[in-house]
Design an enzyme around this catalytic site. Sequence first.
Site, PDB file in Angstrom:
ATOM      1  CG  ASP A 283      31.913  66.392   7.254  1.00  0.00           C
ATOM      2  OD1 ASP A 283      31.701  64.861   7.391  1.00  0.00           O
ATOM      3  OD2 ASP A 283      32.603  66.600   8.270  1.00  0.00           O
TER       4      ASP A 283
ATOM      5  CG  MET B 205      23.559  64.889  15.024  1.00  0.00           C
ATOM      6  SD  MET B 205      23.239  63.088  13.794  1.00  0.00           S
ATOM      7  CE  MET B 205      23.259  61.694  14.187  1.00  0.00           C
TER       8      MET B 205
ATOM      9  CE  LYS C  72      25.952  64.380   4.330  1.00  0.00           C
ATOM     10  NZ  LYS C  72      26.320  63.878   3.969  1.00  0.00           N
TER      11      LYS C  72
HETATM   12  N1  SAH Z   1      31.225  60.897  13.052  1.00  0.00           N
HETATM   13  C1  SAH Z   1      31.086  62.272  13.730  1.00  0.00           C
HETATM   14  C2  SAH Z   1      29.629  62.384  15.121  1.00  0.00           C
HETATM   15  C3  SAH Z   1      28.972  63.040  13.077  1.00  0.00           C
HETATM   16  S1  SAH Z   1      27.165  63.543  13.976  1.00  0.00           S
HETATM   17  C4  SAH Z   1      31.514  61.443  15.162  1.00  0.00           C
HETATM   18  O1  SAH Z   1      32.510  60.183  15.722  1.00  0.00           O
HETATM   19  O2  SAH Z   1      31.674  62.516  16.043  1.00  0.00           O
HETATM   20  C5  SAH Z   1      27.292  65.338  14.316  1.00  0.00           C
HETATM   21  C6  SAH Z   1      27.173  65.066  15.654  1.00  0.00           C
HETATM   22  O3  SAH Z   1      28.563  64.741  16.733  1.00  0.00           O
HETATM   23  C7  SAH Z   1      26.601  67.013  15.838  1.00  0.00           C
HETATM   24  O4  SAH Z   1      25.510  66.549  15.839  1.00  0.00           O
HETATM   25  C8  SAH Z   1      27.404  66.936  17.760  1.00  0.00           C
HETATM   26  O5  SAH Z   1      26.527  64.753  18.981  1.00  0.00           O
HETATM   27  C9  SAH Z   1      28.847  65.382  18.019  1.00  0.00           C
HETATM   28  N2  SAH Z   1      29.608  66.349  18.045  1.00  0.00           N
HETATM   29  C10 SAH Z   1      31.308  66.260  16.871  1.00  0.00           C
HETATM   30  N3  SAH Z   1      32.097  67.411  17.414  1.00  0.00           N
HETATM   31  C11 SAH Z   1      31.242  67.416  18.316  1.00  0.00           C
HETATM   32  C12 SAH Z   1      32.009  68.651  19.305  1.00  0.00           C
HETATM   33  N4  SAH Z   1      33.436  69.009  18.971  1.00  0.00           N
HETATM   34  N5  SAH Z   1      31.496  69.029  20.186  1.00  0.00           N
HETATM   35  C13 SAH Z   1      29.838  68.485  20.003  1.00  0.00           C
HETATM   36  N6  SAH Z   1      29.878  67.749  20.023  1.00  0.00           N
HETATM   37  C14 SAH Z   1      29.965  67.032  18.494  1.00  0.00           C
END
Ligand code: SAH
Length: 255
Positions: free
Chosen positions: A36, A171, A58
């Site tokens: 994704d 998010m 996504k």
């Molecule tokens: N499964 C992922 C989250 C998916 S939802 C996890 O465990 O991290 C997607 C959200 O994750 C984004 O909108 C943001 O809020 C956060 N996110 C993911 N990677 C990020 C990063 N490198 N820096 C900041 N926020 C991040």
Amino acid sequence: MLPGMVYLVGAGPGDPELLTLRAAKLLNEAEVIVYDHLVSAPILEMGNSGAQRIYAGKERGNHTLVQSDLNQLLVRLAREGKRVIRLKGGDPFIFGRGGEEVEALAAAGIAFEVVPGITAACGVAAYAGIPLTHRDHANSCLFVAGHLKDGSIDLDWDFLARPGRTLVVYMGLLGLSTLCGKLVAHGVPETTPAAIIQHGTTSSQKTVAGTLATLPQLAQSARLAPPTLIIIGDVVRLHAQLDWYESAAVGAGAD
Ligand code: SAH
């Protein structure tokens, strides 16, 4: 034909060195990688060069594959006997809909394995120098989804507003001012420290820190791009002292 198998693998928040050894090994052996948009390019490059790569999309407003089609794709590839790596940002079971994907696999009788990853909350907080719990500041930490639905965010505000906790909001960029306003309306002091971190654990990481009162404006002026993570609570105060990553990057750039 050998039976297929789906590996639901967490890719961590961005820095390839934060992959687990298990994830790195599976990527190396992959036949098909379904990824994704949160999976960083250097991580994708670590995959077996002969592997077929399928983008599952996504991004907000750009759902390349709807979830049910994606679930069916995983089932079909596995039925073809493939070793499929379903690669997701962070941890697959934290706001990643990984649960729905393995439910579909289980229902179809497909074998699967789940490989955890470092979720954004843990990875990004570490690289921003913000301990999510700290004996002097917070004794609990909540991970919540802050996306806007019909202009509002569906959260239990009274519960979130209790003292002594750190809130980590995934998010939440679009809903940032709603989020801060709601917390203040439910009794959280507007002087509570709050930060938003863009592209955590990557070379474009940027932390904007303020308070519940000031963060929405500061974030807007900084023109942050997703993915961003919001951290709210007294622990955010420690960023000024404990930042080790961004300050080193600035120092390195200055030489
Ligand atoms: N499964 C992922 C989250 C998916 S939802 C996890 O465990 O991290 C997607 C959200 O994750 C984004 O909108 C943001 O809020 C956060 N996110 C993911 N990677 C990020 C990063 N490198 N820096 C900041 N926020 C991040």
